[in-house]
Design a protein around this motif. Sequence first.
Motif, PDB file in Angstrom:
ATOM      1  N   GLN A 175       0.890  -1.001  -0.038  1.00  0.00           N
ATOM      2  CA  GLN A 175      -0.142  -0.023   0.413  1.00  0.00           C
ATOM      3  C   GLN A 175       0.995   1.018   0.288  1.00  0.00           C
ATOM      4  N   ILE A 176       1.749   0.985  -0.788  1.00  0.00           N
ATOM      5  CA  ILE A 176       2.425   2.462  -0.615  1.00  0.00           C
ATOM      6  C   ILE A 176       2.210   3.388  -1.419  1.00  0.00           C
ATOM      7  N   GLY A 180       2.413   6.640   1.131  1.00  0.00           N
ATOM      8  CA  GLY A 180       3.352   7.465   0.618  1.00  0.00           C
ATOM      9  C   GLY A 180       3.042   8.892  -0.424  1.00  0.00           C
ATOM     10  N   ASN A 181       2.214   8.507  -0.312  1.00  0.00           N
ATOM     11  CA  ASN A 181       1.320  10.534  -1.066  1.00  0.00           C
ATOM     12  C   ASN A 181       0.209  10.789  -0.159  1.00  0.00           C
ATOM     13  N   GLY A 182       0.542  10.686   1.104  1.00  0.00           N
ATOM     14  CA  GLY A 182      -0.247  11.444   2.020  1.00  0.00           C
ATOM     15  C   GLY A 182      -1.573  10.743   3.049  1.00  0.00           C
ATOM     16  N   GLY A 183      -1.577   9.516   2.472  1.00  0.00           N
ATOM     17  CA  GLY A 183      -2.385   8.276   2.814  1.00  0.00           C
ATOM     18  C   GLY A 183      -2.436   8.142   4.175  1.00  0.00           C
ATOM     19  N   THR A 184      -2.789   7.382   4.969  1.00  0.00           N
ATOM     20  CA  THR A 184      -2.704   6.565   6.030  1.00  0.00           C
ATOM     21  C   THR A 184      -2.785   5.188   5.979  1.00  0.00           C
ATOM     22  N   VAL A 185      -1.881   4.238   6.571  1.00  0.00           N
ATOM     23  CA  VAL A 185      -2.346   2.587   6.534  1.00  0.00           C
ATOM     24  C   VAL A 185      -2.445   2.442   7.208  1.00  0.00           C
ATOM     25  N   TRP A 223       2.884   6.820   7.806  1.00  0.00           N
ATOM     26  CA  TRP A 223       1.691   7.957   6.633  1.00  0.00           C
ATOM     27  C   TRP A 223       3.356   8.425   6.430  1.00  0.00           C
ATOM     28  N   SER A 224       3.733   8.940   5.164  1.00  0.00           N
ATOM     29  CA  SER A 224       4.571   9.858   4.877  1.00  0.00           C
ATOM     30  C   SER A 224       3.816  10.778   3.469  1.00  0.00           C
ATOM     31  N   ILE A 231       9.189   8.504   7.115  1.00  0.00           N
ATOM     32  CA  ILE A 231       8.068   7.722   7.556  1.00  0.00           C
ATOM     33  C   ILE A 231       7.954   7.468   8.931  1.00  0.00           C
ATOM     34  N   CYS A 232       6.737   7.493   8.665  1.00  0.00           N
ATOM     35  CA  CYS A 232       6.090   7.945  10.141  1.00  0.00           C
ATOM     36  C   CYS A 232       5.333   6.497  10.372  1.00  0.00           C
ATOM     37  N   ILE A 233       6.189   5.540  11.571  1.00  0.00           N
ATOM     38  CA  ILE A 233       5.800   4.538  12.047  1.00  0.00           C
ATOM     39  C   ILE A 233       4.873   4.728  13.018  1.00  0.00           C
ATOM     40  N   GLU A 234       3.895   4.957  13.398  1.00  0.00           N
ATOM     41  CA  GLU A 234       3.117   5.321  13.960  1.00  0.00           C
ATOM     42  C   GLU A 234       2.021   4.687  15.011  1.00  0.00           C
ATOM     43  N   PRO A 235       2.759   4.077  16.610  1.00  0.00           N
ATOM     44  CA  PRO A 235       2.283   3.316  17.568  1.00  0.00           C
ATOM     45  C   PRO A 235       0.855   3.811  18.470  1.00  0.00           C
ATOM     46  N   ALA A 236      -0.582   4.023  17.803  1.00  0.00           N
ATOM     47  CA  ALA A 236      -1.632   4.573  18.525  1.00  0.00           C
ATOM     48  C   ALA A 236      -2.101   3.653  19.618  1.00  0.00           C
ATOM     49  N   MET A 237      -2.708   3.962  20.152  1.00  0.00           N
ATOM     50  CA  MET A 237      -3.727   3.102  20.967  1.00  0.00           C
ATOM     51  C   MET A 237      -5.055   2.522  20.070  1.00  0.00           C
ATOM     52  N   GLY A 238      -5.575   3.175  19.175  1.00  0.00           N
ATOM     53  CA  GLY A 238      -7.140   2.802  18.588  1.00  0.00           C
ATOM     54  C   GLY A 238      -6.829   4.171  16.893  1.00  0.00           C
ATOM     55  N   GLU A 239      -7.690   3.758  16.936  1.00  0.00           N
ATOM     56  CA  GLU A 239      -7.894   4.110  15.137  1.00  0.00           C
ATOM     57  C   GLU A 239      -8.984   5.583  15.485  1.00  0.00           C
TER      58      GLU A 239
END
Length: 265
Positions: A175-176, A180-185, A223-224, A231-239
Amino acid sequence: MSDFKINKIKGPNNSEVSFCPERGGIVTSLKLKGKEIFYFDKETFQDKGESVRGGIPILFPNMGELKEESIYPNLKRHGFARNLTWNTEEIDKGFKEILLSNKETRKIYPFDFKFSNKGTFEDDGTFTLIQEIENKEEIKELPISIGLHPYFKIPSGEKKNIKFNFEGGKSIEEQINIWGNGGTVYIDNPKIDNPDALIEIEIPSLGTLILNLSREYKKIWIWSLPGKDFICIEPAMGELNGLVNNPQLIQPGNIFTLSVSFYLK
């Protein structure tokens, strides 16, 4: 423009961490085995009117935007902790930052809390961030849906070569075109199903980065932006909208703890 003070602490195995209590307690730099692992934009850091692009911004009490009909209409995207000044103290092998609720925070988030952000080094140079949120209310539960926003350093043209070697990682690679284009996976933290699971990421020009996320971080956001060296690889508690839809509720007087460790192979 402002001139914010950055504090530095050296760790073992040629490691070093830098942080800025005046700028939301942000971690501005982390060197592991002598290598800088974070992207950092000095211009956004020095401009208090901008959100910092780089390091590890601390997102509290919410991560992401809340829907317009939210019960917290004045809470902005990613909360307010990243815009406030934290208190700080040095501890053995690291630092501790503290953010307390006050009259202004209660106007937009009507709760009393104590938020501690502790960073420490282990003997092998591993760096761990431990976050503790204490509910200072006498009766009310404290709702949170927080996270961290690390910006990992990667040449823009090499993003397609990042390898995510963990459960769910293949779907990130596929899903790059989104992240890679401002969306979030969004993917589930593999530690939810496997307590021993680690996040292993092969990053060109950096090496193999190992993240150990506590299972309280139920999600990982990727996200990026095109043309940017991160590249942002973000630990999150939820959505998204988690503070409203599915918050973690901390009972009065209780403390909730999360952690993430960073290690470079």
